[in-house]
Design a protein around this motif. Structure first.
Motif, PDB file in Angstrom:
ATOM      1  N   GLN A  77      49.852 -13.684  17.701  1.00 47.68           N
ATOM      2  CA  GLN A  77      51.030 -14.494  18.015  1.00 47.68           C
ATOM      3  C   GLN A  77      50.574 -15.778  18.691  1.00 47.68           C
ATOM      4  O   GLN A  77      49.729 -15.760  19.594  1.00 47.68           O
ATOM      5  CB  GLN A  77      51.977 -13.716  18.923  1.00 47.68           C
ATOM      6  N   GLN A  78      51.129 -16.902  18.258  1.00 45.44           N
ATOM      7  CA  GLN A  78      50.667 -18.196  18.741  1.00 45.44           C
ATOM      8  C   GLN A  78      51.289 -18.575  20.079  1.00 45.44           C
ATOM      9  O   GLN A  78      52.491 -18.399  20.306  1.00 45.44           O
ATOM     10  CB  GLN A  78      50.979 -19.279  17.711  1.00 45.44           C
ATOM     11  N   THR A  79      50.451 -19.089  20.969  1.00 44.64           N
ATOM     12  CA  THR A  79      50.915 -19.624  22.247  1.00 44.64           C
ATOM     13  C   THR A  79      50.920 -21.143  22.170  1.00 44.64           C
ATOM     14  O   THR A  79      50.338 -21.744  21.262  1.00 44.64           O
ATOM     15  CB  THR A  79      49.989 -19.184  23.388  1.00 44.64           C
ATOM     16  N   ALA A  80      51.549 -21.788  23.146  1.00 43.65           N
ATOM     17  CA  ALA A  80      51.587 -23.253  23.172  1.00 43.65           C
ATOM     18  C   ALA A  80      50.181 -23.832  23.261  1.00 43.65           C
ATOM     19  O   ALA A  80      49.867 -24.843  22.622  1.00 43.65           O
ATOM     20  CB  ALA A  80      52.438 -23.727  24.353  1.00 43.65           C
ATOM     21  N   ALA A  81      49.318 -23.180  24.034  1.00 47.07           N
ATOM     22  CA  ALA A  81      47.942 -23.677  24.182  1.00 47.07           C
ATOM     23  C   ALA A  81      47.192 -23.606  22.863  1.00 47.07           C
ATOM     24  O   ALA A  81      46.429 -24.516  22.507  1.00 47.07           O
ATOM     25  CB  ALA A  81      47.211 -22.876  25.253  1.00 47.07           C
ATOM     26  N   ILE A 157      46.110  -8.163   9.831  1.00 47.21           N
ATOM     27  CA  ILE A 157      47.074  -7.759  10.843  1.00 47.21           C
ATOM     28  C   ILE A 157      47.722  -9.022  11.398  1.00 47.21           C
ATOM     29  O   ILE A 157      47.026  -9.921  11.882  1.00 47.21           O
ATOM     30  CB  ILE A 157      46.399  -6.952  11.964  1.00 47.21           C
ATOM     31  N   LEU A 158      49.050  -9.087  11.330  1.00 49.70           N
ATOM     32  CA  LEU A 158      49.803 -10.273  11.712  1.00 49.70           C
ATOM     33  C   LEU A 158      50.763  -9.914  12.839  1.00 49.70           C
ATOM     34  O   LEU A 158      51.587  -9.010  12.689  1.00 49.70           O
ATOM     35  CB  LEU A 158      50.587 -10.811  10.514  1.00 49.70           C
ATOM     36  N   ILE A 162      56.081 -15.370  12.369  1.00 50.29           N
ATOM     37  CA  ILE A 162      57.031 -16.441  12.070  1.00 50.29           C
ATOM     38  C   ILE A 162      57.572 -17.110  13.326  1.00 50.29           C
ATOM     39  O   ILE A 162      58.430 -17.994  13.235  1.00 50.29           O
ATOM     40  CB  ILE A 162      58.201 -15.927  11.222  1.00 50.29           C
ATOM     41  N   THR A 163      57.070 -16.717  14.496  1.00 52.28           N
ATOM     42  CA  THR A 163      57.538 -17.311  15.744  1.00 52.28           C
ATOM     43  C   THR A 163      57.362 -18.824  15.714  1.00 52.28           C
ATOM     44  O   THR A 163      56.270 -19.333  15.461  1.00 52.28           O
ATOM     45  CB  THR A 163      56.770 -16.737  16.943  1.00 52.28           C
ATOM     46  N   SER A 192      56.934  -7.504  13.656  1.00 50.83           N
ATOM     47  CA  SER A 192      57.973  -8.518  13.471  1.00 50.83           C
ATOM     48  C   SER A 192      59.301  -8.081  14.059  1.00 50.83           C
ATOM     49  O   SER A 192      59.662  -6.904  14.032  1.00 50.83           O
ATOM     50  CB  SER A 192      58.152  -8.826  11.980  1.00 50.83           C
ATOM     51  N   HIS A 193      60.050  -9.085  14.583  1.00 53.05           N
ATOM     52  CA  HIS A 193      61.438  -8.890  14.981  1.00 53.05           C
ATOM     53  C   HIS A 193      62.391  -9.375  13.888  1.00 53.05           C
ATOM     54  O   HIS A 193      63.606  -9.228  14.012  1.00 53.05           O
ATOM     55  CB  HIS A 193      61.738  -9.658  16.279  1.00 53.05           C
TER      56      HIS A 193
END
Length: 242
Positions: A77-81, A157-158, A162-163, A192-193
């Motif tokens: 999952q991607q963070t802002a950094a 593994i994802l 889509i966040t 996923s949500h």
């Protein structure tokens, strides 16, 4: 067909907290499994266990020899950094071969060719010299998937992939994963949500609530008490694959 990953009564956690309890699960070649559940249900902890970043606190997890050789591609999952990472697209994708490079100080020609092939598959060769942080959300996801494919072309593994994506980029992402799964035979595990799309894309569902609340096909899941409690009337919203 032998499973790639087998969990038998496996538990994963931190210190005195059990985030995943008594998990029985088999991941087979060609599976498209989505892991769903409320926040705090153990999804992220389970992913760390599957990646080998956490040892089981109970039970066992077994990885096939085939998967040990090929490795696992991981898209966190991607963070802002991470979205602001100051590197070129080529550098990001090529870094996916690090596990193959070992202690060598430089990338080999074979690793460079692999990175380029993965960029071709994701249609991002024209972005090679672009700065990663200047890309759109959809372009960044393609770069990260190419990077993950450099690590493994057998299992991806994802984690909440889509966040932060806009609706158009979300549909492009699902189309891309569908191709990798159906055309290239890549096994997919995705947290996923996004349940509406998940029900139309995945083949299997694992619903976590520390313990397994459901494990089986999407069609079985739609009829299950776990789905009805979690989704209400949304169980029939999942679209069909195009």
């Amino acid at each position: 067909m032998k499973p790639l990953i087998t969990c038998e009564h496996a538990g994963f956690g931190y210190e005195n907290y059990d985030a995943v309890i008594d998990l029985n699960l088999e991941i087979f070649p060609g599976d498209y499994l989505c892991i769903v559940g409320e926040n705090g249900s153990g999804k992220s902890t389970l992913i760390k266990g599957l990646l080998g970043l956490l040892k089981p606190t109970s039970g066992v997890i077994a990885v096939s020899e085939e998967l040990r050789k090929s490795g696992i591609g991981y898209l966190p999952q991607q963070t802002a950094a991470q979205r602001d990472f100051p590197a070129t697209v080529w550098e990001v994708v090529l870094s996916g071969t690090l596990s193959r490079r070992g202690l060598r100080p430089f990338y080999s020609e074979a690793e460079r060719k692999l990175a380029w092939r993965c960029m071709e598959r994701l249609a991002i060769t024209d972005l090679k010299q672009k700065c990663y942080r200047e890309l759109s959300g959809g372009q960044r996801q393609r770069v990260l998937i190419a990077r993950a494919l450099c690590a493994s072309e057998q299992l991806l593994i994802l984690d909440e992939p889509i966040t932060g994506l806009d609706p158009s980029a979300i549909q492009d992402f699902y189309s891309l994963i569908r191709q990798l799964h159906s055309r290239d035979g890549i096994t997919i595990i995705m947290v996923s949500h996004d349940i509406r799309n998940v029900l139309g894309e995945a083949g299997k569902i694992l619903h976590m609530g520390q313990r397994v609340l459901f494990s089986g096909t999407v069609e079985e899941y739609k009829k299950s008490p776990a789905a009805k409690a979690f989704l209400g009337d949304r169980t029939e919203e999942g679209g069909k694959r195009q």
